[in-house]
Design an enzyme around this catalytic site. Sequence first.
Site, mmCIF file in Angstrom:
data_model
loop_
_atom_site.group_PDB
_atom_site.id
_atom_site.type_symbol
_atom_site.label_atom_id
_atom_site.label_comp_id
_atom_site.label_asym_id
_atom_site.label_seq_id
_atom_site.Cartn_x
_atom_site.Cartn_y
_atom_site.Cartn_z
ATOM 1 N N LYS A 1 0.849 -1.208 0.000
ATOM 2 C CA LYS A 1 0.000 0.000 0.000
ATOM 3 C C LYS A 1 0.882 1.255 0.000
ATOM 4 O O LYS A 1 0.621 2.210 -0.738
ATOM 5 C CB LYS A 1 -0.924 -0.017 1.227
ATOM 6 C CG LYS A 1 -2.040 -1.032 1.089
ATOM 7 C CD LYS A 1 -2.765 -1.326 2.387
ATOM 8 C CE LYS A 1 -3.741 -2.484 2.173
ATOM 9 N NZ LYS A 1 -4.367 -2.963 3.417
ATOM 10 N N GLN B 1 -4.327 -1.728 9.681
ATOM 11 C CA GLN B 1 -4.277 -3.051 9.058
ATOM 12 C C GLN B 1 -4.889 -4.109 9.982
ATOM 13 O O GLN B 1 -4.568 -4.178 11.161
ATOM 14 C CB GLN B 1 -2.815 -3.392 8.713
ATOM 15 C CG GLN B 1 -2.635 -4.685 7.964
ATOM 16 C CD GLN B 1 -3.278 -4.667 6.576
ATOM 17 O OE1 GLN B 1 -3.144 -3.701 5.831
ATOM 18 N NE2 GLN B 1 -3.987 -5.733 6.244
ATOM 19 N N ASP C 1 -11.183 2.645 4.320
ATOM 20 C CA ASP C 1 -11.519 1.218 4.265
ATOM 21 C C ASP C 1 -13.043 1.009 4.260
ATOM 22 O O ASP C 1 -13.513 -0.086 3.943
ATOM 23 C CB ASP C 1 -10.950 0.499 5.507
ATOM 24 C CG ASP C 1 -9.700 -0.303 5.190
ATOM 25 O OD1 ASP C 1 -9.451 -0.561 4.000
ATOM 26 O OD2 ASP C 1 -8.985 -0.679 6.145
#
Length: 295
Positions: free
Chosen positions: A51, A95, A118
Amino acid sequence: MKLIDGKAVAQKIHAETAKAVERLKSLGHPPGLAVVLVGEDPASQAYVRSKDRTCRELGMHSLKFELPATSSQAEVIALVHRLNADPAIHGILVQSPPPAHVDERAVIEAIDPRKDVDGFHPVNVAKLALGDPDGFVPCTPMGCQRLLIESGIETAGAHAVVLGRSMIVGKPMALLLMQKGLGGDATVTVAHSRTRDLAAVCRTADILIAAIGRPEFVKADFVKEGAVVIDVGINRVADASSPKGSKLVGDVDFNAVAPKCAAITPVPGGVGPMTIAMLMHNTVLACERLHNVKR
Ligand code: NDP
């Protein structure tokens, strides 16, 4: 059988994103993404590295925070609060999964929903359920929907079976497919571990989306002749023939299923590259919204 090339579609989206980044930079608003990793899980480390790298390749500002596994929940949340207040950061991602002593829900709820790229914050989950376009949609299901659209696969009126009901993939996938409009208007069935006669349910699908985390679980008898299959699964399995001793496979037994399909995604090279492309897309969108920049 058409092989749906997720890498190629992801490249197209990256090109759009890079253009939007240039424009935002020229207006004095370089988009910034902060990725927070707690602990040393090797798969999570690899995701975070990729990422960070993609962000930089697209000309975005990227901040990577690697906290020790011993970090307390309060420390993780304090970092999230700092990033919420940082005007150079438009997207925040923690994460998954954090270590067991950190409550993932509490961390997600600490993220400013306007920076929740997200799409996991309850405000954004509710917006998706409401059909409110102002929220953020989780990257993997949004990537699957975009793959269907870019591949010219008609979802309107199709029977879509979503195999898996997680908050990250299955549930938002079902919501997207049942929404009105492009990439939606499908008749949706959600199947899971308690579904009776799973193969028969899946066989009724015009579009089958597999997201269960079981290597090569979907066999030929799960799939109707001419169906479209999107394989979300990423599973590492032992492979003596590979130098690494392992390889990645999906939730679909590709060799058995592909000959029956009108179209299918490979693993790797299908949904995986789309997830990261949609994350970058969401970060740019967050920046545009926070600075009131219209496309
Ligand atoms: P979860 O483990 O959170 O959810 C799995 C879902 O599958 C659950 O709803 C579970 O049912 C269902 N399930 C599990 N086993 C069976 C079975 N034998 N029969 C029927 N249903 C079953 O997984 P995720 O949704 O997070 O991920 C799914 C897969 O997608 C994984 O392989 C993951 O690695 C991959 N993934 C890939 C991404 C990408 O970028 N390509 C991103 C995110 C995930 P129940 O609810 O009843 O337990």
